[in-house]
Scaffold this active site. Sequence first.
Site, PDB file in Angstrom:
ATOM      1  N   GLY A  14       0.831  -1.189   0.000  1.00  0.00           N
ATOM      2  CA  GLY A  14       0.000   0.000   0.000  1.00  0.00           C
ATOM      3  C   GLY A  14       0.869   1.243   0.000  1.00  0.00           C
ATOM      4  N   SER A  40      -0.432  -5.299   4.390  1.00  0.00           N
ATOM      5  CA  SER A  40      -0.590  -5.718   5.773  1.00  0.00           C
ATOM      6  C   SER A  40      -0.488  -4.511   6.682  1.00  0.00           C
ATOM      7  CB  SER A  40       0.496  -6.740   6.154  1.00  0.00           C
ATOM      8  OG  SER A  40       0.476  -6.986   7.556  1.00  0.00           O
ATOM      9  N   LYS A  79       4.172  24.566  -1.803  1.00  0.00           N
ATOM     10  CA  LYS A  79       5.628  24.531  -1.955  1.00  0.00           C
ATOM     11  C   LYS A  79       6.019  25.270  -3.231  1.00  0.00           C
ATOM     12  CE  LYS A  79       9.519  21.372  -2.684  1.00  0.00           C
ATOM     13  NZ  LYS A  79       9.956  19.977  -2.792  1.00  0.00           N
ATOM     14  N   VAL A 186       2.452 -11.827   2.450  1.00  0.00           N
ATOM     15  CA  VAL A 186       2.718 -12.851   1.447  1.00  0.00           C
ATOM     16  C   VAL A 186       3.592 -13.954   2.056  1.00  0.00           C
ATOM     17  CG1 VAL A 186       3.853 -13.337  -0.755  1.00  0.00           C
ATOM     18  CG2 VAL A 186       2.474 -11.260  -0.475  1.00  0.00           C
ATOM     19  N   LEU A 334      10.028   2.466  -3.990  1.00  0.00           N
ATOM     20  CA  LEU A 334      11.288   1.985  -3.421  1.00  0.00           C
ATOM     21  C   LEU A 334      11.657   0.605  -3.934  1.00  0.00           C
ATOM     22  CD1 LEU A 334      10.802   3.167   0.275  1.00  0.00           C
ATOM     23  CD2 LEU A 334      12.014   4.324  -1.580  1.00  0.00           C
ATOM     24  N   THR A 345      11.965  13.857  -5.500  1.00  0.00           N
ATOM     25  CA  THR A 345      11.586  13.141  -6.718  1.00  0.00           C
ATOM     26  C   THR A 345      10.905  11.799  -6.472  1.00  0.00           C
ATOM     27  OG1 THR A 345      13.833  12.223  -6.815  1.00  0.00           O
ATOM     28  CG2 THR A 345      13.401  14.198  -8.111  1.00  0.00           C
TER      29      THR A 345
END
Length: 506
Positions: A14, A40, A79, A186, A334, A345
Site C-alpha cells: 500500500g 498488511s 511549496k 505474502v 522503493l 523526486t
Amino acid sequence: MQKPALESVAILGGGTAGWMAAALLAKALGSRARIALVESADIGTVGVGEATIPQIRHINAFLGLDENAVMRAAQATFKLGIQFNDWLRPGHSYIHAFSDIGLPYGLLPFQQYWLRARALGQTHGLWAYSINAQAAAQNRFARMERVGSSPLTGVRYAYHFDAGLYAQHLRGVAESLGVVRHEGKVAHVEQRPEDGFIDALVLESGARIAAELFIDCSGFRALLIEGALRAGYDDWRRWLPCDRALAVASARVTPLRPCTQANARTAGWQWRIPLQARSGNGHVYCSEFISDDEAASVLLANLEGPASGEPRALRFTTGMRKQTWLRNCVALGLAAGFMEPLESTSIHLIQSGISRLLSLWPDRDFDPALRDEYNRQTRFEYERVRDFLVLHYCTTQRDDTPFWRHCAHIDLPDGLARKLALFRANGQIVRDGDELFAEVAWLQVMVGQGIEPQHHHALADGMEVARLDEFLGGMRMLIQRAVAGMPTHAQYVAEQCPASAQRTAR
C-alpha cells in the site's frame, strides 16, 4: 488480430506507491481490468516523502479531485521550491524555485541577457526574475497563472503533505473505483515453471491472489521484483554517497514557509518540511563519515521546535533495479530504486512509472518490445535525476569536513560533465529528451552552486544597453508588484484549505 487484453492486476503493497498505482490504474482502465491490492497493517511504510514537485498536480486533475479538499485531508501546505543552505559554502543560500525565470527574447533564453547585464556591471541576482523565489523570500503565496496581464508566467507550485494521509485519501478514491483490498502478508509467490512468470500471491492466511500483471510496491523489501525474480540492482553510491537517514516530526513553527529547506551538515544534509500541524525533519548522511548516534544528535540539535518522538532510522543504497519490468512484474517506488529526497523526486518517479506503464500497456502475451522500452525510458529518467542530484554535491566549495572534501572529488557521470562544460563555456543548457528537470532547474542549481560561465551568447550583444535595462527592469518591477499583493502563506492556507485539528496518520 487483436490479442487478448489483460483482465487482472495485483498490486503488492500500500502506502503512497501502492494506492497511487491503484487509483490511477483504476481510473484509466475502468471496468476493463480487475485490480486487487494486498497490504498488511503490520508492515509500516517509510513515510518520509512529504515534499513533492509540481507534476503531482496532474494526479489530482486526472482523478478529478478538488485540490483544496486533498490538501485539507493531507495536512498540506504549498511549496514554491527548495532552499539550499550552506551547500556551496557555509553561510551561502539559494533556492531552486519552480517558476520560470524571466522571459526568453528572440532566439535566446533569459539567462543569456542576464549574463550580459552582469558583464556590464548590473548586480541584480538571478532570482530577482523569479516570482516563486521572491514570494518564498517573503513567506507569501497565491495561486497565479500569470503576472498581471504581462507575458510572465505566474506561480508554479507543489505540496508539502503528510504522505500517510495522502495515501489514505488515494485509497478512498481507488476503492470507490472498484479496487479490492486484501489484508495479509505474502507467504509464497507462485511462478510458472516454464518461464518464471508470477501466477499468484499466496498469503499467510492461505488466500491466493491470482493475476496476469503484478505491480511490486513492497518498498525496499522488493518481494516480487527482487525476492522472486532476482532483477539485480545498480549501486550508485560512488556518485551519491549518503546511505542512511533519520526522520522525526516536530512542532509547527512560524512563519509557515512556502518552501522546503535543505540544510547542509557535516556529513550530509537535513530537511525541514512545513505541514499545517507539524514540521517534518530528516537527516540524510553518509555512515562512512558520521556515526548513527552523532547523526541523531545533529538532527535533534537543529530542530526548530520540540521533537514528537524518537527519530526513525532508514538505511538505503542509492540506485535502481537493473530491470524495473521483468516478466509480468513492474516495480514502482522503493522497490524500483531509491533517490535520496534532495529534490523531492520519490513520489514523482512513482507517478511517471505508472504513466509509462499505461502508455506501454501490455496484453496477455507481454511483448518483450514493450518491456524493453519501459526499462529504457525508466533508466533514462533515473540516470538524469541522479545526475541532477550529483550536481549539488560535486560543485561544493566546502573543504571544512572530510565528507565535503570527498564530494568535491566525485567522478562525474558523462552526461553531467557535458552539461557543466557547456554551461561554463557560455551559459548554454541542453535538455536531454524528456528528462525530468528542465533548463530552468539546471540554471538555478548551477548558478546557486557557483558555476560561472566564461561568456554569454554572442547574439545577446544585439540588444542595445538601454533596451536591456528596460527589459530586465520591467520584469523585476512586475514581479515585485505581484508579490507585494499576495497574502502570507499561512493566511492563504488558513483561508483556502485549513486541515481538521489534530488529524494525523502517525
